[in-house]
Design an enzyme around this catalytic site. Structure first.
Site, PDB file in Angstrom:
ATOM      1  CG  ASP A   2      -2.085   0.912   1.099  1.00 37.66           C
ATOM      2  OD1 ASP A   2      -2.326   1.392  -0.027  1.00 37.66           O
ATOM      3  OD2 ASP A   2      -2.759   1.164   2.107  1.00 37.66           O
ATOM      4  CD1 TRP A   7       7.183   6.833  -2.842  1.00 38.39           C
ATOM      5  CD2 TRP A   7       6.676   7.013  -5.025  1.00 38.39           C
ATOM      6  NE1 TRP A   7       8.372   6.885  -3.539  1.00 38.39           N
ATOM      7  CE2 TRP A   7       8.080   6.997  -4.880  1.00 38.39           C
ATOM      8  CE3 TRP A   7       6.137   7.120  -6.304  1.00 38.39           C
ATOM      9  CZ2 TRP A   7       8.947   7.077  -5.985  1.00 38.39           C
ATOM     10  CZ3 TRP A   7       6.993   7.212  -7.390  1.00 38.39           C
ATOM     11  CH2 TRP A   7       8.387   7.190  -7.230  1.00 38.39           C
ATOM     12  CB  SER A  47      -8.575  -5.679  -3.028  1.00 39.77           C
ATOM     13  OG  SER A  47      -9.363  -4.534  -3.255  1.00 39.77           O
ATOM     14  CG  ASN A  50      -7.855  -2.369  -5.372  1.00 37.65           C
ATOM     15  OD1 ASN A  50      -6.885  -3.107  -5.228  1.00 37.65           O
ATOM     16  ND2 ASN A  50      -8.162  -1.442  -4.474  1.00 37.65           N
ATOM     17  NE  ARG A 169      -8.178   0.052   5.674  1.00 31.93           N
ATOM     18  CZ  ARG A 169      -8.160   1.375   5.880  1.00 31.93           C
ATOM     19  NH1 ARG A 169      -8.431   1.873   7.071  1.00 31.93           N
ATOM     20  NH2 ARG A 169      -7.872   2.205   4.893  1.00 31.93           N
TER      21      ARG A 169
HETATM   22  C1  IPE Z   1      -1.518   0.088  -3.459  1.00 30.76           C
HETATM   23  O1  IPE Z   1      -1.307   1.429  -3.548  1.00 30.76           O
HETATM   24  C2  IPE Z   1      -1.599  -0.594  -4.788  1.00 30.76           C
HETATM   25  C3  IPE Z   1      -2.944  -1.062  -5.182  1.00 30.76           C
HETATM   26  C4  IPE Z   1      -4.001  -1.166  -4.446  1.00 30.76           C
HETATM   27  C5  IPE Z   1      -3.072  -1.473  -6.555  1.00 30.76           C
HETATM   28  P1  IPE Z   1      -2.539   2.446  -3.489  1.00 30.76           P
HETATM   29  O2  IPE Z   1      -2.966   2.719  -4.876  1.00 30.76           O
HETATM   30  O3  IPE Z   1      -3.598   1.929  -2.570  1.00 30.76           O
HETATM   31  O4  IPE Z   1      -1.852   3.725  -2.875  1.00 30.76           O
HETATM   32  P2  IPE Z   1      -2.490   4.809  -1.914  1.00 30.76           P
HETATM   33  O5  IPE Z   1      -3.080   4.087  -0.725  1.00 30.76           O
HETATM   34  O6  IPE Z   1      -3.508   5.570  -2.700  1.00 30.76           O
HETATM   35  O7  IPE Z   1      -1.327   5.656  -1.525  1.00 30.76           O
HETATM   36 MG    MG Z   2      -4.164   2.315  -0.599  1.00 30.30          MG
END
Ligand code: IPE
Ligand code: MG
Length: 216
Positions: A2, A7, A47, A50, A169
């Site tokens: 995550d 980033w 997930s 997602n 979590r």
């Molecule tokens: C995790 O990074 C990668 C995936 C779920 C594909 P995020 O996309 O959740 O990154 P943040 O949480 O927005 O920083």
């Molecule tokens: Mg995330």
């Protein structure tokens, strides 16, 4: 894994650059873990929830999966890595499904290191999938029988679960398999996760006395 999006946002870059950087981190982490002779590594890449992200981000992630498979196909074969997919891939584009099946086929006999990619994965879905399969089972269902009905029966219980990005979590990841996992949360955003961070997580694990409900 995550923290890719944050980033990128911190650097005023588009989110997909965060996912690209995250993929580079994953390649490095696989190498470190492999060198440490850890034999199973599972990563949560996408997930079942997602899909609710904007279409463009979902598309970018799916394209990145294809690229990741193309770029790492030979690496997996040369290093005798067995590739497993955790999740329901029927919603993925046909070309990606084909690449995943092909990679599984080519690496199925490898047993030096097992890599599990959780993609379109949700733990509750997995549990329902197993329960559905066992509907016609007449005898009492034991843990061993239940385990065999899950996506990849070979996947052992999780020893150490690392979540980057600061959230504390499990987000529907390997709930059954993590019943006795040691859980390590770190604020480090996934693209920044390096060998030192991995070593910290491993020494956190080493210090644990695992009693599995017993006194000693
Ligand atoms: C995790 O990074 C990668 C995936 C779920 C594909 P995020 O996309 O959740 O990154 P943040 O949480 O927005 O920083
Ligand atoms: Mg995330």
């Amino acid at each position: 894994m995550d923290g890719n999006g944050r980033w990128a946002e911190n650097k005023e870059k588009p989110r997909y650059e965060g996912h690209q950087a995250g993929l580079k981190t994953l390649s490095k982490v696989i190498e470190f873990v492999y060198k440490y002779k850890i034999s199973h590594l599972s990563v949560y890449a996408f997930s079942s929830e997602n899909w609710l992200r904007p279409n463009s981000e979902v598309k970018n992630l799916l394209t990145l999966f294809e690229k990741a498979i193309d770029d790492n196909f030979n690496f997996l074969i040369e290093n005798k890595i067995c590739f497993h997919l955790l999740g329901n891939i029927s919603k993925f584009p046909k070309s990606l499904q084909k690449k995943i099946e092909n990679l599984k086929d080519y690496t199925r006999k490898n047993n030096k290191f097992h890599f599990y990619l959780a993609a379109n994965y949700g733990s509750r879905e997995e549990l329902l999938f197993a329960a559905e399969k066992l509907k016609i089972h007449r005898k009492p269902i034991t843990e061993t029988i239940f385990k065999k009905a899950m996506y990849v029966p070979k996947l052992p219980d999780v020893d150490l679960l690392i979540r980057t990005g600061g959230e504390t979590r499990l987000s529907n990841f390997l709930l059954w398999q993590s019943a006795y996992a040691e859980i390590y949360f770190t604020k480090i955003l996934w693209p920044d996760f390096n060998k030192k961070n991995l070593d910290n997580a491993l020494s956190f694990f080493d210090k644990k006395v695992r009693k599995f409900g017993k006194i000693n």
